[in-house]
Design an enzyme around this catalytic site. Structure first.
Site, PDB file in Angstrom:
ATOM      1  CE  LYS A   1      -9.405  24.373  50.861  1.00 23.98           C
ATOM      2  NZ  LYS A   1      -9.918  23.601  50.047  1.00 23.98           N
TER       3      LYS A   1
ATOM      4  CE1 TYR B   1     -12.699  25.308  45.238  1.00 16.47           C
ATOM      5  CE2 TYR B   1     -12.234  22.924  44.642  1.00 16.47           C
ATOM      6  CZ  TYR B   1     -13.158  23.973  44.773  1.00 16.47           C
ATOM      7  OH  TYR B   1     -14.615  23.652  44.322  1.00 16.47           O
TER       8      TYR B   1
ATOM      9  CE1 TYR C   1     -15.676  26.692  42.449  1.00 15.06           C
ATOM     10  CE2 TYR C   1     -16.517  28.212  44.210  1.00 15.06           C
ATOM     11  CZ  TYR C   1     -16.093  26.950  43.921  1.00 15.06           C
ATOM     12  OH  TYR C   1     -15.953  26.062  44.878  1.00 15.06           O
TER      13      TYR C   1
ATOM     14  CG  HIS D   1     -15.677  17.661  39.859  1.00 14.61           C
ATOM     15  ND1 HIS D   1     -16.473  18.699  39.792  1.00 14.61           N
ATOM     16  CD2 HIS D   1     -16.621  16.650  39.393  1.00 14.61           C
ATOM     17  CE1 HIS D   1     -17.587  18.398  39.484  1.00 14.61           C
ATOM     18  NE2 HIS D   1     -17.528  17.121  39.058  1.00 14.61           N
TER      19      HIS D   1
ATOM     20  N   PRO E   1     -17.878  30.309  52.270  1.00 11.89           N
ATOM     21  CG  PRO E   1     -20.222  29.765  51.384  1.00 11.89           C
ATOM     22  CD  PRO E   1     -19.420  30.751  52.449  1.00 11.89           C
TER      23      PRO E   1
HETATM   24  P1  RFL Z   1     -22.287  21.610  62.023  1.00 10.87           P
HETATM   25  O1  RFL Z   1     -22.643  20.595  60.802  1.00 10.87           O
HETATM   26  O2  RFL Z   1     -22.736  22.883  62.162  1.00 10.87           O
HETATM   27  O3  RFL Z   1     -22.898  20.393  63.188  1.00 10.87           O
HETATM   28  C1  RFL Z   1     -22.959  21.095  64.368  1.00 10.87           C
HETATM   29  C2  RFL Z   1     -23.773  20.101  65.178  1.00 10.87           C
HETATM   30  O4  RFL Z   1     -24.194  20.400  66.651  1.00 10.87           O
HETATM   31  C3  RFL Z   1     -25.399  20.655  66.882  1.00 10.87           C
HETATM   32  N1  RFL Z   1     -25.462  21.498  67.929  1.00 10.87           N
HETATM   33  C4  RFL Z   1     -25.554  21.173  69.219  1.00 10.87           C
HETATM   34  N2  RFL Z   1     -25.814  19.951  69.829  1.00 10.87           N
HETATM   35  C5  RFL Z   1     -25.987  19.860  71.123  1.00 10.87           C
HETATM   36  N3  RFL Z   1     -26.066  20.989  71.964  1.00 10.87           N
HETATM   37  C6  RFL Z   1     -25.923  22.069  71.612  1.00 10.87           C
HETATM   38  N4  RFL Z   1     -26.067  23.285  72.280  1.00 10.87           N
HETATM   39  C7  RFL Z   1     -25.930  22.488  70.057  1.00 10.87           C
HETATM   40  N5  RFL Z   1     -25.784  23.276  69.406  1.00 10.87           N
HETATM   41  C8  RFL Z   1     -25.484  22.809  68.074  1.00 10.87           C
HETATM   42  C9  RFL Z   1     -26.107  21.186  65.864  1.00 10.87           C
HETATM   43  O5  RFL Z   1     -27.402  20.859  65.642  1.00 10.87           O
HETATM   44  C10 RFL Z   1     -25.184  20.388  64.812  1.00 10.87           C
HETATM   45  O6  RFL Z   1     -25.885  18.955  64.354  1.00 10.87           O
HETATM   46  O7  RFL Z   1     -20.772  21.643  62.313  1.00 10.87           O
HETATM   47  P2  RFL Z   1     -19.518  20.440  61.892  1.00 10.87           P
HETATM   48  O8  RFL Z   1     -19.622  19.204  62.140  1.00 10.87           O
HETATM   49  O9  RFL Z   1     -18.375  21.335  62.476  1.00 10.87           O
HETATM   50  O10 RFL Z   1     -19.338  20.653  60.289  1.00 10.87           O
HETATM   51  C11 RFL Z   1     -18.996  21.835  59.695  1.00 10.87           C
HETATM   52  C12 RFL Z   1     -19.839  22.067  58.317  1.00 10.87           C
HETATM   53  O11 RFL Z   1     -21.182  21.698  58.424  1.00 10.87           O
HETATM   54  C13 RFL Z   1     -19.690  23.157  57.594  1.00 10.87           C
HETATM   55  O12 RFL Z   1     -17.969  23.708  57.779  1.00 10.87           O
HETATM   56  C14 RFL Z   1     -19.756  23.112  56.227  1.00 10.87           C
HETATM   57  O13 RFL Z   1     -21.084  22.832  55.716  1.00 10.87           O
HETATM   58  C15 RFL Z   1     -19.338  24.429  55.445  1.00 10.87           C
HETATM   59  N6  RFL Z   1     -19.712  24.220  53.988  1.00 10.87           N
HETATM   60  C16 RFL Z   1     -18.582  23.736  53.194  1.00 10.87           C
HETATM   61  N7  RFL Z   1     -17.641  23.101  53.316  1.00 10.87           N
HETATM   62  C17 RFL Z   1     -16.820  22.537  52.779  1.00 10.87           C
HETATM   63  O14 RFL Z   1     -16.017  21.905  53.032  1.00 10.87           O
HETATM   64  N8  RFL Z   1     -17.156  22.452  51.214  1.00 10.87           N
HETATM   65  C18 RFL Z   1     -18.371  23.165  50.761  1.00 10.87           C
HETATM   66  O15 RFL Z   1     -18.507  23.047  49.553  1.00 10.87           O
HETATM   67  C19 RFL Z   1     -19.143  23.867  51.446  1.00 10.87           C
HETATM   68  N9  RFL Z   1     -20.180  24.535  51.122  1.00 10.87           N
HETATM   69  C20 RFL Z   1     -20.756  25.128  53.406  1.00 10.87           C
HETATM   70  C21 RFL Z   1     -21.197  25.110  52.051  1.00 10.87           C
HETATM   71  C22 RFL Z   1     -21.684  25.834  54.453  1.00 10.87           C
HETATM   72  C23 RFL Z   1     -22.921  26.226  53.837  1.00 10.87           C
HETATM   73  N10 RFL Z   1     -23.675  27.128  54.736  1.00 10.87           N
HETATM   74  C24 RFL Z   1     -24.901  26.799  54.786  1.00 10.87           C
HETATM   75  C25 RFL Z   1     -23.051  27.816  55.629  1.00 10.87           C
HETATM   76  C26 RFL Z   1     -21.952  25.815  51.420  1.00 10.87           C
HETATM   77  C27 RFL Z   1     -23.057  26.202  52.440  1.00 10.87           C
HETATM   78  C28 RFL Z   1     -24.279  27.222  51.708  1.00 10.87           C
HETATM   79  C1  PHB Z   2     -21.787  23.274  46.971  1.00 11.40           C
HETATM   80  O1  PHB Z   2     -22.054  22.439  46.143  1.00 11.40           O
HETATM   81  O2  PHB Z   2     -22.899  23.553  48.029  1.00 11.40           O
HETATM   82  C2  PHB Z   2     -20.640  24.138  47.166  1.00 11.40           C
HETATM   83  C3  PHB Z   2     -19.740  23.877  46.405  1.00 11.40           C
HETATM   84  C4  PHB Z   2     -18.504  24.777  46.251  1.00 11.40           C
HETATM   85  C5  PHB Z   2     -18.571  25.545  47.017  1.00 11.40           C
HETATM   86  C6  PHB Z   2     -19.422  26.110  47.892  1.00 11.40           C
HETATM   87  C7  PHB Z   2     -20.717  25.241  48.062  1.00 11.40           C
HETATM   88  O3  PHB Z   2     -17.352  26.394  47.090  1.00 11.40           O
END
Ligand code: RFL
Ligand code: PHB
Length: 385
Positions: free
Chosen positions: A292, A380, A196, A72, A288
């Site tokens: 980031k 971004y 957005y 993009h 989110p």
């Molecule tokens: P995770 O993915 O939470 O993984 C942590 C892992 O640790 C396990 N765990 C354990 N294992 C052993 N013993 C324990 N006691 C444990 N406790 C937990 C868990 O089961 C899990 O498998 O963390 P990590 O690896 O640091 O990754 C971070 C990302 O997952 C997170 O920052 C992103 O998903 C955030 N996020 C976004 N980030 C972006 O860069 N771009 C995006 O577009 C974006 N969109 C989002 C998002 C997060 C969202 N939610 C649901 C909060 C959109 C959403 C809706």
């Molecule tokens: C997503 O596709 O899940 C998504 C994209 C952009 C954001 C947050 C989540 O800023």
């Protein structure tokens, strides 16, 4: 049992760190509380900065990303129906790639060489100021592994940060009075790029995973329950928050997944406690809106992997000593940007008419100023490491 580095958590942070260490010949063990299928079933991030794509290249797991990822050049911001495109490529010469976190995780799982123990219960970290070891239970049997270092990559609710004594850690937190209700649907995205949207009924986001799969979000109050949101109610609410042409063009369908995520800003300092290091969501959370979280997790583990590689290669602890300060400097900038995007685009229940006028002025300033747009585009698409 003994290994060099124990990694707690097999999310994108833990799996990427494991991969980088594997490639450098540094033995490591990943302990994950859930099953691999459960980890793959979590629908989360969708947008990768160039730095995260480069890291996937370095980790030799980017073949599918380059085939299937959608590049993009910009994004659309809209405020009460007035739309403005931010052209990243023109403003800062950089782009982002849309490729789901699920796919990143799958690619890393498929490439994994070292051992991963899934469904490890009651993971406990011990003696990380001295001779560290980690214990867990699996199928009713207790296990122990001794190691040189522990990487806490176990997310916000993990065991790693929780095992640090309270007086050794300082945390900074802002909880927002709303969350995001998200839906995943097998329909083509409504627009080529992400939209957005700020609307008086609340924020909305049109995102995507592929040419045939879309991801949409609406801001909801923290009190809302996902059971109260039928697909029809979701689509009606989303349409009301988009400009009429977009609302009209949107293809709706049955949801494949629907969930509510609370919004939070959070940072823990420092990121090192003796021989324990925190990385990814274990160390920080961003709302989110700035896309980031995953990207920060990737940049943390790139720094941590380099520091560990330096230690095992040159027996220098300089990188490990500097990890916390270096990572936190980048983390706080991403926290600032994510907070700013959230402040601009959401409806805050207590901000009143003054607050809304300020948000509108911020949007008008942005759309009228190349400098302001460059700042958004620079953040971004990702600040340098
Ligand atoms: P995770 O993915 O939470 O993984 C942590 C892992 O640790 C396990 N765990 C354990 N294992 C052993 N013993 C324990 N006691 C444990 N406790 C937990 C868990 O089961 C899990 O498998 O963390 P990590 O690896 O640091 O990754 C971070 C990302 O997952 C997170 O920052 C992103 O998903 C955030 N996020 C976004 N980030 C972006 O860069 N771009 C995006 O577009 C974006 N969109 C989002 C998002 C997060 C969202 N939610 C649901 C909060 C959109 C959403 C809706
Ligand atoms: C997503 O596709 O899940 C998504 C994209 C952009 C954001 C947050 C989540 O800023």
């Amino acid at each position: 049992m003994r290994t060099k580095v124990v990694i707690v958590g097999a999310g994108p942070a833990g799996l990427m760190l494991g991969r980088l260490l594997d490639l450098a010949g540094i033995e490591n063990l990943i302990l994950e509380r859930k099953s691999a299928d459960y980890v793959l079933g979590r629908i989360r991030a969708g947008v990768l900065e160039q730095g995260a794509v480069d890291l996937m290249d370095r980790a030799q797991v980017s073949e599918r990303l380059h085939e299937e990822g959608l590049i993009h050049d910009g994004t659309v911001l809209s405020f009460d129906g007035d739309s403005h495109r931010i052209d990243f490529a023109q403003l800062v010469g950089r782009r982002v790639t849309v490729y789901g976190q699920t796919e990143v995780t799958r690619d890393l799982m498929d490439a994994r060489q070292g051992q991963t123990i899934y469904e490890a219960e009651d993971v406990q970290l011990h003696d990380f100021d001295g001779k560290p070891y980690v214990t867990w239970r699996k199928d009713g049997v207790s296990h122990r592994v001794d190691c040189d270092y522990i990487a806490g990559c176990d997310g916000y609710h993990g065991a790693s940060r929780a095992s640090v004594p309270q007086d050794a850690i300082k945390t900074f937190e802002r909880i927002y009075p709303f969350g995001w209700l998200g839906i995943l649907v097998d329909k083509p995205p409504v627009a080529h790029e992400l939209i957005y949207a700020h609307h008086e009924r609340g924020f909305a986001l049109c995102s995507q995973r592929s040419p045939t799969r879309s991801r949409y979000y609406v801001q909801v109050a923290n009190s809302e329950k996902v059971e109260d949101w039928s697909d029809d109610r979701f689509w009606d609410e989303l349409r009301r928050r988009l400009d009429p042409a977009t609302a009209e063009a949107m293809q709706t369908g049955e949801s494949l997944e629907k969930s509510i995520a609370p919004l939070r800003s959070f940072v823990a300092e420092p990121l090192r406690f003796g021989r324990l290091f925190l990385a990814g969501d274990a160390a920080h959370i961003v709302p989110p809106t700035g896309a980031k979280g995953l990207n920060l997790a990737m940049s943390d583990v790139a720094m941590l992997a380099d520091a560990l590689i330096e230690f095992y290669g040159e027996t220098s602890t300089a990188g490990l000593d500097f990890y916390s300060a270096k990572a936190l400097s980048r983390i706080w900038k991403a926290e600032r940007f994510s907070w700013w995007m959230t402040s601009l685009l959401h409806v805050f229940p207590d901000s009143g008419d003054f607050g809304r006028r300020i948000q509108r002025a911020e949007f008008d300033y942005l759309t009228g100023s190349v400098a302001a747009q460059q700042s958004l585009a620079e953040n971004y698409t990702g600040l340098p490491q």
